[in-house]
Scaffold this motif. Sequence first.
Motif, PDB file in Angstrom:
ATOM      1  N   ALA A  29       0.766  -1.432   0.037  1.00  0.00           N
ATOM      2  CA  ALA A  29      -0.018   0.049   0.065  1.00  0.00           C
ATOM      3  C   ALA A  29       0.852   1.072  -0.047  1.00  0.00           C
ATOM      4  O   ALA A  29       0.646   2.401  -0.655  1.00  0.00           O
ATOM      5  CB  ALA A  29      -0.855   0.174   1.373  1.00  0.00           C
ATOM      6  N   PHE A  30       2.075   1.135   0.762  1.00  0.00           N
ATOM      7  CA  PHE A  30       2.891   2.278   0.828  1.00  0.00           C
ATOM      8  C   PHE A  30       3.527   2.630  -0.608  1.00  0.00           C
ATOM      9  O   PHE A  30       3.731   3.735  -1.112  1.00  0.00           O
ATOM     10  CB  PHE A  30       4.103   2.215   1.809  1.00  0.00           C
ATOM     11  N   THR A  31       3.888   1.417  -1.321  1.00  0.00           N
ATOM     12  CA  THR A  31       4.680   1.768  -2.507  1.00  0.00           C
ATOM     13  C   THR A  31       3.686   2.124  -3.732  1.00  0.00           C
ATOM     14  O   THR A  31       3.872   3.058  -4.398  1.00  0.00           O
ATOM     15  CB  THR A  31       5.046   0.166  -3.003  1.00  0.00           C
ATOM     16  N   ASN A  32       2.490   1.586  -3.727  1.00  0.00           N
ATOM     17  CA  ASN A  32       1.390   2.026  -4.633  1.00  0.00           C
ATOM     18  C   ASN A  32       1.109   3.556  -4.395  1.00  0.00           C
ATOM     19  O   ASN A  32       0.674   4.538  -5.158  1.00  0.00           O
ATOM     20  CB  ASN A  32      -0.112   1.134  -4.228  1.00  0.00           C
ATOM     21  N   SER A  33       1.138   4.011  -2.973  1.00  0.00           N
ATOM     22  CA  SER A  33       0.750   5.526  -2.577  1.00  0.00           C
ATOM     23  C   SER A  33       1.837   6.277  -3.109  1.00  0.00           C
ATOM     24  O   SER A  33       1.559   7.399  -3.715  1.00  0.00           O
ATOM     25  CB  SER A  33       0.704   5.537  -1.197  1.00  0.00           C
ATOM     26  N   ILE A  46      -7.107  -2.810   2.623  1.00  0.00           N
ATOM     27  CA  ILE A  46      -5.633  -2.142   2.796  1.00  0.00           C
ATOM     28  C   ILE A  46      -5.228  -1.441   1.567  1.00  0.00           C
ATOM     29  O   ILE A  46      -5.053  -0.362   1.155  1.00  0.00           O
ATOM     30  CB  ILE A  46      -4.750  -2.814   3.577  1.00  0.00           C
ATOM     31  N   ARG A  47      -5.204  -2.463   0.654  1.00  0.00           N
ATOM     32  CA  ARG A  47      -4.482  -2.110  -0.753  1.00  0.00           C
ATOM     33  C   ARG A  47      -5.357  -0.941  -1.448  1.00  0.00           C
ATOM     34  O   ARG A  47      -4.694   0.020  -2.300  1.00  0.00           O
ATOM     35  CB  ARG A  47      -4.485  -3.166  -1.872  1.00  0.00           C
ATOM     36  N   LEU A  48      -6.608  -1.054  -1.241  1.00  0.00           N
ATOM     37  CA  LEU A  48      -7.411  -0.001  -2.038  1.00  0.00           C
ATOM     38  C   LEU A  48      -7.710   1.222  -1.103  1.00  0.00           C
ATOM     39  O   LEU A  48      -7.714   2.298  -1.388  1.00  0.00           O
ATOM     40  CB  LEU A  48      -8.812  -0.678  -2.402  1.00  0.00           C
ATOM     41  N   THR A  49      -8.115   1.021   0.319  1.00  0.00           N
ATOM     42  CA  THR A  49      -8.334   2.119   1.249  1.00  0.00           C
ATOM     43  C   THR A  49      -7.032   3.183   1.442  1.00  0.00           C
ATOM     44  O   THR A  49      -7.318   4.359   1.323  1.00  0.00           O
ATOM     45  CB  THR A  49      -9.267   1.550   2.249  1.00  0.00           C
ATOM     46  N   VAL A  50      -6.237   2.777   1.604  1.00  0.00           N
ATOM     47  CA  VAL A  50      -5.028   3.324   1.922  1.00  0.00           C
ATOM     48  C   VAL A  50      -4.477   4.499   0.958  1.00  0.00           C
ATOM     49  O   VAL A  50      -4.496   5.753   1.203  1.00  0.00           O
ATOM     50  CB  VAL A  50      -3.921   2.616   2.401  1.00  0.00           C
ATOM     51  N   PRO A  51      -4.350   4.096  -0.224  1.00  0.00           N
ATOM     52  CA  PRO A  51      -4.061   4.853  -1.102  1.00  0.00           C
ATOM     53  C   PRO A  51      -5.220   5.931  -1.754  1.00  0.00           C
ATOM     54  O   PRO A  51      -4.654   7.209  -1.755  1.00  0.00           O
ATOM     55  CB  PRO A  51      -3.692   4.065  -2.605  1.00  0.00           C
TER      56      PRO A  51
END
Length: 238
Positions: A5-9, A95-100
């Motif tokens: 999630a951090f990397t995607n952000s 996590i992967r969708l909501t965090v970014p």
Amino acid sequence: MFASAFTNSVFGFLKTYVLLAAASTGSAAGYDPAELAMFAWAGQGLLGVVQLFSWTEVADRIRTGDIVTDLLRPMNPLTAFLAADLGRAGHALVIRLTVPIALGAVFFPLRWPEQARTWVWLVVSVGLATVTSFATRYLINLLAFWWLDARGPNTLWLFGGSLFSGLAVPIPFFPEWAQTVLWCTPFPWMLQAPLDVLLERGDPAGLVCGGALVAGVMLGFAAVLQRVALRRLVVQGG
């Protein structure tokens, strides 16, 4: 999961600024800045849900012979792996969708759906996109029955999934003839279609029906290729 999630952000920031630069005159390919920002951040979140990256679990099991164990189980391997992938996608939604998207909403004005029913269409569209992505990845993994090493096809899948699904740039950025060709492939249905539903571009019913058709066709191809591959396995294994 949090590292992804951090990397995607991080890539969300890069992608947003590139797309906003393309819309420096006010809009680009029909997208205004708020739509482009939502496209970038939602796309970064969805790529981990629909899983556009390489996946070699089935190919590895074919290469090592562990696929025989899967065939002895009472459930069809296609159904079993699909169920596991849908579970993975459901977990990734948290996590992967909501965090970014939450991070993008803090730093950029995002274009949110104006109609409540859009959220219902979006859930269905994301589910169909996940099934289409799984069926395509499963098809590529099945090639290991013939080639043993499926890294080459997986690399092509990674290239196509990144460039032609809408992950790199929205499909409307391509020339019209290229858009027509791409919508005849499964790639846009794995990311561009759910994002179009989210941004309320086009008819949501048409996008969902098209997604259902593509998901069904790809699952059908996967089932047929698996049947052909297992026939080859029996011939070689006795």
